[in-house]
Design a protein around this motif. Sequence first.
Motif, PDB file in Angstrom:
ATOM      1  N   GLY A 147       0.887  -1.117  -0.048  1.00 58.29           N
ATOM      2  CA  GLY A 147       0.028  -0.153   0.010  1.00 58.29           C
ATOM      3  C   GLY A 147       0.778   1.273  -0.030  1.00 58.29           C
ATOM      4  N   VAL A 148       0.321   2.183  -0.235  1.00 61.52           N
ATOM      5  CA  VAL A 148       1.073   3.710  -0.274  1.00 61.52           C
ATOM      6  C   VAL A 148      -0.051   4.836   0.279  1.00 61.52           C
ATOM      7  CG1 VAL A 148       0.223   4.348  -2.465  1.00 61.52           C
ATOM      8  CG2 VAL A 148       2.255   5.058  -1.586  1.00 61.52           C
ATOM      9  N   ASP A 149       0.526   5.641   0.957  1.00 60.39           N
ATOM     10  CA  ASP A 149      -0.348   6.779   1.513  1.00 60.39           C
ATOM     11  C   ASP A 149       0.004   7.965   0.785  1.00 60.39           C
ATOM     12  OD1 ASP A 149      -2.044   5.476   3.705  1.00 60.39           O
ATOM     13  OD2 ASP A 149      -0.225   5.218   4.681  1.00 60.39           O
ATOM     14  N   VAL A 150      -0.813   8.717   0.072  1.00 67.84           N
ATOM     15  CA  VAL A 150      -0.312   9.722  -0.710  1.00 67.84           C
ATOM     16  C   VAL A 150      -0.945  10.904   0.034  1.00 67.84           C
ATOM     17  CG1 VAL A 150      -0.616  10.843  -2.896  1.00 67.84           C
ATOM     18  CG2 VAL A 150      -0.480   8.429  -2.871  1.00 67.84           C
ATOM     19  N   GLU A 151      -0.009  11.957   0.586  1.00 66.57           N
ATOM     20  CA  GLU A 151      -0.595  13.118   1.301  1.00 66.57           C
ATOM     21  C   GLU A 151      -0.199  14.376   0.198  1.00 66.57           C
ATOM     22  OE1 GLU A 151       0.225  13.532   5.321  1.00 66.57           O
ATOM     23  OE2 GLU A 151       1.042  11.485   5.187  1.00 66.57           O
ATOM     24  N   ARG A 152      -0.693  15.440   0.577  1.00 64.78           N
ATOM     25  CA  ARG A 152      -0.545  16.736  -0.141  1.00 64.78           C
ATOM     26  C   ARG A 152       0.940  16.680  -0.221  1.00 64.78           C
ATOM     27  NH1 ARG A 152      -5.655  18.885   2.218  1.00 64.78           N
ATOM     28  NH2 ARG A 152      -6.916  18.845   0.513  1.00 64.78           N
ATOM     29  N   GLY A 153       1.696  17.336  -1.352  1.00 61.77           N
ATOM     30  CA  GLY A 153       3.049  17.846  -1.398  1.00 61.77           C
ATOM     31  C   GLY A 153       3.817  17.161  -2.561  1.00 61.77           C
ATOM     32  N   THR A 154       4.930  17.227  -2.629  1.00 63.53           N
ATOM     33  CA  THR A 154       5.773  16.868  -3.585  1.00 63.53           C
ATOM     34  C   THR A 154       6.840  15.519  -3.372  1.00 63.53           C
ATOM     35  OG1 THR A 154       7.524  18.533  -3.163  1.00 63.53           O
ATOM     36  CG2 THR A 154       5.477  18.786  -4.650  1.00 63.53           C
ATOM     37  N   GLY A 155       6.901  15.221  -1.961  1.00 59.60           N
ATOM     38  CA  GLY A 155       7.871  14.350  -1.526  1.00 59.60           C
ATOM     39  C   GLY A 155       7.530  12.895  -2.380  1.00 59.60           C
ATOM     40  N   ALA A 156       8.566  12.130  -2.391  1.00 60.91           N
ATOM     41  CA  ALA A 156       8.624  10.805  -2.901  1.00 60.91           C
ATOM     42  C   ALA A 156       7.437   9.813  -2.104  1.00 60.91           C
ATOM     43  CB  ALA A 156       9.893   9.997  -2.809  1.00 60.91           C
ATOM     44  N   LEU A 157       6.757   8.902  -3.150  1.00 60.90           N
ATOM     45  CA  LEU A 157       5.927   8.137  -2.433  1.00 60.90           C
ATOM     46  C   LEU A 157       6.378   6.765  -2.048  1.00 60.90           C
ATOM     47  CD1 LEU A 157       3.111   8.175  -5.388  1.00 60.90           C
ATOM     48  CD2 LEU A 157       3.149   9.457  -3.276  1.00 60.90           C
ATOM     49  N   THR A 158       6.118   6.228  -0.902  1.00 57.76           N
ATOM     50  CA  THR A 158       6.781   5.159  -0.152  1.00 57.76           C
ATOM     51  C   THR A 158       5.919   4.025   0.068  1.00 57.76           C
ATOM     52  OG1 THR A 158       7.932   6.653   1.294  1.00 57.76           O
ATOM     53  CG2 THR A 158       7.973   4.369   2.051  1.00 57.76           C
ATOM     54  N   VAL A 159       6.368   2.906  -0.708  1.00 58.29           N
ATOM     55  CA  VAL A 159       5.450   1.630  -0.651  1.00 58.29           C
ATOM     56  C   VAL A 159       5.679   1.087   0.424  1.00 58.29           C
ATOM     57  CG1 VAL A 159       5.289  -0.320  -1.883  1.00 58.29           C
ATOM     58  CG2 VAL A 159       5.653   1.754  -3.402  1.00 58.29           C
ATOM     59  N   LYS A 160       4.644   0.361   1.263  1.00 54.30           N
ATOM     60  CA  LYS A 160       4.892  -0.405   2.393  1.00 54.30           C
ATOM     61  C   LYS A 160       4.187  -1.682   2.339  1.00 54.30           C
ATOM     62  CE  LYS A 160       5.768   3.656   5.240  1.00 54.30           C
ATOM     63  NZ  LYS A 160       5.233   4.364   6.343  1.00 54.30           N
ATOM     64  N   ARG A 161       4.563  -2.680   3.016  1.00 55.72           N
ATOM     65  CA  ARG A 161       3.685  -3.897   3.239  1.00 55.72           C
ATOM     66  C   ARG A 161       2.734  -3.424   4.430  1.00 55.72           C
ATOM     67  NH1 ARG A 161       2.683  -8.158   0.820  1.00 55.72           N
ATOM     68  NH2 ARG A 161       4.610  -8.344  -0.337  1.00 55.72           N
ATOM     69  N   TRP A 162       1.485  -3.707   4.148  1.00 51.43           N
ATOM     70  CA  TRP A 162       0.771  -3.168   5.088  1.00 51.43           C
ATOM     71  C   TRP A 162       0.398  -4.183   6.405  1.00 51.43           C
ATOM     72  CZ3 TRP A 162      -4.306   0.012   3.318  1.00 51.43           C
ATOM     73  CH2 TRP A 162      -3.934   1.150   2.597  1.00 51.43           C
ATOM     74  N   PRO A 163       0.536  -3.973   7.243  1.00 55.26           N
ATOM     75  CA  PRO A 163       0.238  -4.943   8.481  1.00 55.26           C
ATOM     76  C   PRO A 163      -1.177  -5.343   8.608  1.00 55.26           C
ATOM     77  CG  PRO A 163       0.156  -2.732   9.509  1.00 55.26           C
ATOM     78  CD  PRO A 163       0.504  -2.611   8.108  1.00 55.26           C
ATOM     79  N   ALA A 164      -1.325  -6.480   8.898  1.00 48.57           N
ATOM     80  CA  ALA A 164      -2.847  -7.421   8.822  1.00 48.57           C
ATOM     81  C   ALA A 164      -3.626  -6.742   9.484  1.00 48.57           C
ATOM     82  CB  ALA A 164      -2.474  -8.892   9.440  1.00 48.57           C
ATOM     83  N   LYS A 165      -3.323  -5.854  10.676  1.00 52.44           N
ATOM     84  CA  LYS A 165      -4.573  -5.244  11.327  1.00 52.44           C
ATOM     85  C   LYS A 165      -4.994  -3.990  10.588  1.00 52.44           C
ATOM     86  CE  LYS A 165      -5.238  -2.823  15.930  1.00 52.44           C
ATOM     87  NZ  LYS A 165      -4.598  -2.478  16.907  1.00 52.44           N
TER      88      LYS A 165
END
Length: 176
Positions: A147-165
């Motif tokens: 998953g990825v969380d995309v917030e306002r701004g211009t920084g790089a997107l960080t892909v993460k393996r989401w925890p089961a919870k």
Amino acid sequence: MSVRGRYFRSLVAAVFAGVFWVDAALAQSGEAGCRFEPVEGRQILRCQQGLTIIVEGGASFTLEDRDRNGNADAVRLRRKALLIEAPAGGVQGGFVVVTPQAIAAVRGTKWAIDAGQGKTSVFVIRGRVAVQRPVSSAGVVLAPGEGVDVERGTGALTVKRWPAKRVSALMARFGQ
């Protein structure tokens, strides 16, 4: 440019091609090749081409028919979440979801997208999803469990393996 880069750019570019707005209420009457099925606090939107969208209660979105063929091939999501299943080859040119923070594009997959409070979160269950900010040509491609969380701004997107919870909490919103 890599094959993945060309795929991503072509799908994202397609979202800006001739857009035909279809209000969700009109989709219920057969516009955009879709029909709604109410299910306890949410709705299931079944479209031609095998596209299925589970709509979280209170979600605000608009269906789009970019190629004007009478079938939904994009969504503008403003609030809450959608769980989308787009079978490979089902939606010609792929399926795109646009939020204020992100553009997510796919060809054959099952994934969730959640827009609100200044960010968009995208999680992939099956297949691959390309994600980028609307004002950027750089993006990421998510695989199952990522998953990825995309917030306002211009920084790089960080892909993460989401925890089961986190995955369970998101899927519960769709009765899954």
